[in-house]
Design a protein around this motif. Sequence first.
Motif, short mmCIF file in Angstrom:
data_model
loop_
_atom_site.label_atom_id
_atom_site.label_comp_id
_atom_site.label_asym_id
_atom_site.label_seq_id
_atom_site.Cartn_x
_atom_site.Cartn_y
_atom_site.Cartn_z
N MET A 23 0.84 -1.18 0.00
CA MET A 23 0.00 0.00 0.00
C MET A 23 0.89 1.25 0.00
N ILE A 24 0.51 2.21 -0.82
CA ILE A 24 1.27 3.46 -0.93
C ILE A 24 0.69 4.52 -0.01
N GLU A 25 1.54 5.22 0.68
CA GLU A 25 1.16 6.40 1.46
C GLU A 25 1.56 7.62 0.62
N TRP A 26 0.58 8.41 0.25
CA TRP A 26 0.84 9.61 -0.56
C TRP A 26 1.00 10.81 0.37
N GLN A 27 1.96 11.65 0.02
CA GLN A 27 2.24 12.85 0.81
C GLN A 27 2.32 14.01 -0.18
N TRP A 28 1.41 14.97 -0.08
CA TRP A 28 1.34 16.13 -0.98
C TRP A 28 1.44 17.36 -0.10
N LEU A 29 2.60 18.02 -0.13
CA LEU A 29 2.85 19.11 0.80
C LEU A 29 3.62 20.25 0.15
N PRO A 30 3.34 21.49 0.63
CA PRO A 30 4.25 22.57 0.28
C PRO A 30 5.58 22.34 1.01
N PHE A 31 6.63 22.89 0.47
CA PHE A 31 7.98 22.67 0.99
C PHE A 31 8.08 22.84 2.50
N ASP A 32 7.55 23.94 3.03
CA ASP A 32 7.71 24.23 4.46
C ASP A 32 7.04 23.23 5.37
N ASP A 33 6.15 22.40 4.84
CA ASP A 33 5.45 21.41 5.67
C ASP A 33 6.04 20.01 5.58
N ILE A 34 7.09 19.83 4.80
CA ILE A 34 7.70 18.51 4.66
C ILE A 34 8.60 18.24 5.87
N PRO A 35 8.36 17.14 6.57
CA PRO A 35 9.24 16.80 7.70
C PRO A 35 10.70 16.67 7.23
N ALA A 36 11.62 17.10 8.06
CA ALA A 36 13.04 17.13 7.70
C ALA A 36 13.55 15.76 7.25
N ARG A 37 13.20 14.70 7.95
CA ARG A 37 13.67 13.37 7.57
C ARG A 37 13.12 12.95 6.21
N ASP A 38 11.89 13.32 5.91
CA ASP A 38 11.32 13.00 4.60
C ASP A 38 12.04 13.78 3.50
N TRP A 39 12.29 15.06 3.77
CA TRP A 39 12.98 15.89 2.76
C TRP A 39 14.40 15.37 2.51
N TYR A 40 15.08 14.97 3.58
CA TYR A 40 16.41 14.40 3.44
C TYR A 40 16.37 13.19 2.50
N GLU A 41 15.39 12.33 2.66
CA GLU A 41 15.29 11.14 1.82
C GLU A 41 14.97 11.50 0.37
N VAL A 42 14.14 12.49 0.15
CA VAL A 42 13.87 12.95 -1.22
C VAL A 42 15.17 13.43 -1.86
N LEU A 43 15.91 14.27 -1.16
CA LEU A 43 17.17 14.78 -1.72
C LEU A 43 18.18 13.65 -1.94
N ARG A 44 18.23 12.70 -1.04
CA ARG A 44 19.13 11.56 -1.19
C ARG A 44 18.79 10.76 -2.43
N GLN A 45 17.51 10.53 -2.65
CA GLN A 45 17.10 9.76 -3.82
C GLN A 45 17.28 10.56 -5.11
#
Length: 156
Positions: free
Chosen positions: A1-23
Amino acid sequence: MIEWQWLPFDDIPARDWYEVLRQRQQVFILEQTCLYPDIDGLDPHCHHLMAWRTVDGQRVLQASLRVLPPGLKYDEMSIGRVLTTQAARGTGIGRALLDYAMPLVDALYPRDACRIGAQAHLEKFYGGYGFVTVTDPYDEDGIMHIDMLRPASLTS
């Protein structure tokens, strides 16, 4: 099952943003061997869509993209940094990402056309979402690209 996350930049949790940048680094810079500034100053102005799956108790990024407002990169709004992680390729997540994104994009910018700079080999894929090619192929960072345009949503 997929968890979708649709957020403006300022609302993205730091750990999630780190993983996006890493990928993004893994896919765009290392796998595709493109030396370019992925961290380009545009992300803070964008909405971001992320697809997560829980694997062995860990939340793992499967795919992501960003939506740029009109006037930031092109006159039109734009979708960019579309990626599917190496581990998720072949699962259909890329199509699911666009299927999920397009209604969100239309709701966010209902009266705007959407322009993308697509890798040329994905022309048919994006064509399935209403994008039409508007430029000749061009080389960007050693990969052939085309600009594609999708008319403003008719659902607004």
